[in-house]
Design an enzyme around this catalytic site. Structure first.
Site, PDB file in Angstrom:
ATOM      1  N   SER A 224       0.847  -1.189   0.000  1.00 38.43           N
ATOM      2  CA  SER A 224       0.000   0.000   0.000  1.00 38.43           C
ATOM      3  C   SER A 224       0.883   1.238   0.000  1.00 38.43           C
ATOM      4  O   SER A 224       1.826   1.334   0.786  1.00 38.43           O
ATOM      5  CB  SER A 224      -0.944  -0.015   1.206  1.00 38.43           C
ATOM      6  OG  SER A 224      -0.217  -0.083   2.416  1.00 38.43           O
ATOM      7  N   GLY A 255      -5.412   1.545   5.309  1.00 38.21           N
ATOM      8  CA  GLY A 255      -4.698   0.344   4.883  1.00 38.21           C
ATOM      9  C   GLY A 255      -5.405  -0.922   5.317  1.00 38.21           C
ATOM     10  O   GLY A 255      -5.365  -1.943   4.627  1.00 38.21           O
ATOM     11  N   ASP A 256      -6.071  -0.872   6.473  1.00 37.13           N
ATOM     12  CA  ASP A 256      -6.829  -2.029   6.951  1.00 37.13           C
ATOM     13  C   ASP A 256      -8.062  -2.254   6.077  1.00 37.13           C
ATOM     14  O   ASP A 256      -8.415  -3.391   5.759  1.00 37.13           O
ATOM     15  CB  ASP A 256      -7.243  -1.817   8.405  1.00 37.13           C
ATOM     16  CG  ASP A 256      -6.060  -1.464   9.283  1.00 37.13           C
ATOM     17  OD1 ASP A 256      -4.971  -2.025   9.064  1.00 37.13           O
ATOM     18  OD2 ASP A 256      -6.219  -0.613  10.185  1.00 37.13           O
TER      19      ASP A 256
END
Length: 333
Positions: A224, A255-256
């Protein structure tokens, strides 16, 4: 079913401010209190999109009980594991231009018997009910005194039970996990640079660094890159994608959300990468560490997400020299 494991969950308080002025009294425009921790956020994103998930959450103290209450109020399917130490609290200062300043507590140590109980809870969840687990996401920073090879140990144990393991961590914990051959790792640019010792200045550097992680043991790498998008390197190919956001509010948890979207999209290939980018972009447009649902992604036009062959010469907005693992603390959830 996608299981998530967060060894160091948190209560995340996000405070929206006009600008960060050190030493001044700052009046907040808004404040949000959300459950936190990388694996917790992955499960919350999956829940928001009606994808089957279960979170294994160690908790302790008043903060831990509040975390569990918040997750229960969201309707999250979870297995809670009581531990001796209190759950940590994190503070995020979010400015209107998307600049985020995070202050993360270290958390408290987990004893070996607590780690064993947590691992047993994951395996029990993986094989209970009608639908078994396809993936376990082991993610986030490690609490103090927890050995750096804990994700490697967990990866071998979970993979031995026939479950794909995705690891999202940094520093020595990431480096040690590679040798356990996780099905997927999801570093950001800083974590890639630290793990390989390479400068990350362009997309070609990302692809080369991801190849090094695969050579060290990871079967696939989803890198990412924040506003620069993401790179996916798998045995079957390499793809680059992006989903620009014109009005970012908070990158916390983005990002999660990206990892959740990738796994919900099948966990491999350009289609999963496109879904990952859409979920991540939607998260950036939301306050705090809120996770996006279908309504939040409805504003994305199909053309907002592009996936194709990477252009190695394409520069990144934030070029990075070689970083050390010690510098990554600020980026960990």
């Amino acid at each position: 079913m996608i299981l998530t494991l967060t060894l160091n969950p948190s209560l995340d308080r996000t405070i929206e401010i006009a600008a960060l002025d050190r030493g001044a009294v700052i009046r907040a425009a808004a404040a949000h209190l959300d459950p936190g921790g990388k694996g917790v956020n992955v499960s919350r994103a999956l829940l928001a999109n009606a994808v089957a998930s279960r979170a294994v959450v160690p908790f302790g103290g008043d903060e831990g009980r509040q975390l569990v209450r918040l997750l229960a109020a969201e309707g999250l399917d979870m297995i809670t594991v009581p531990v001796a130490g209190p759950t940590r609290s994190n503070v995020t200062l979010a400015e209107p231009d998307g600049t985020v300043t995070k202050i993360n507590e270290p958390g408290t140590a987990l004893a070996q018997d607590e780690l064993d109980t947590i691992a047993d809870a994951v395996l029990e969840a993986a094989h209970s009910g009608v639908q078994g687990a396809d993936w376990v996401v082991a993610s986030g920073s490690l609490p103090p005194e927890v050995p750096a090879d804990v994700y490697a140990t967990l990866c071998r144990r979970f993979a031995g039970a026939g479950i794909h393991v995705a690891v999202d961590t940094s520093g020595p914990a990431l480096s040690r996990a590679l040798g356990a051959a996780p099905a997927l790792v999801k570093p950001n640019a800083e974590e890639l640079s630290a793990a390989t010792g390479m400068p990350i200045r362009c997309v070609g550097d990302v692809v080369e660094a991801a190849a090094k992680l695969r050579a060290a043991g990871a079967r696939a790498v989803l890198a990412s890159l924040g506003a620069d998008g993401a790179v996916l390197v798998e045995p079957d190919g390499t793809w680059y994608g992006e989903a620009p956001v014109t009005e970012p509010r908070s990158s916390v948890g983005a990002g999660d959300a990206m990892l959740a979207g990738f796994l919900a999209g099948g966990g491999r290939g350009p289609g999963a990468l496109a879904q990952a980018l859409a979920w991540g972009a939607a998260a950036v447009r939301m306050p705090g560490s809120r996770m996006p649902g279908p309504a939040d992604m409805a504003g994305l036009d199909p053309g907002d997400v592009t996936v194709g062959a990477p252009d190695p010469a394409r520069p990144l907005r934030v070029a990075l020299g070689g970083l050390t693992g010690a510098l990554l603390v600020a980026y960990e959830d």
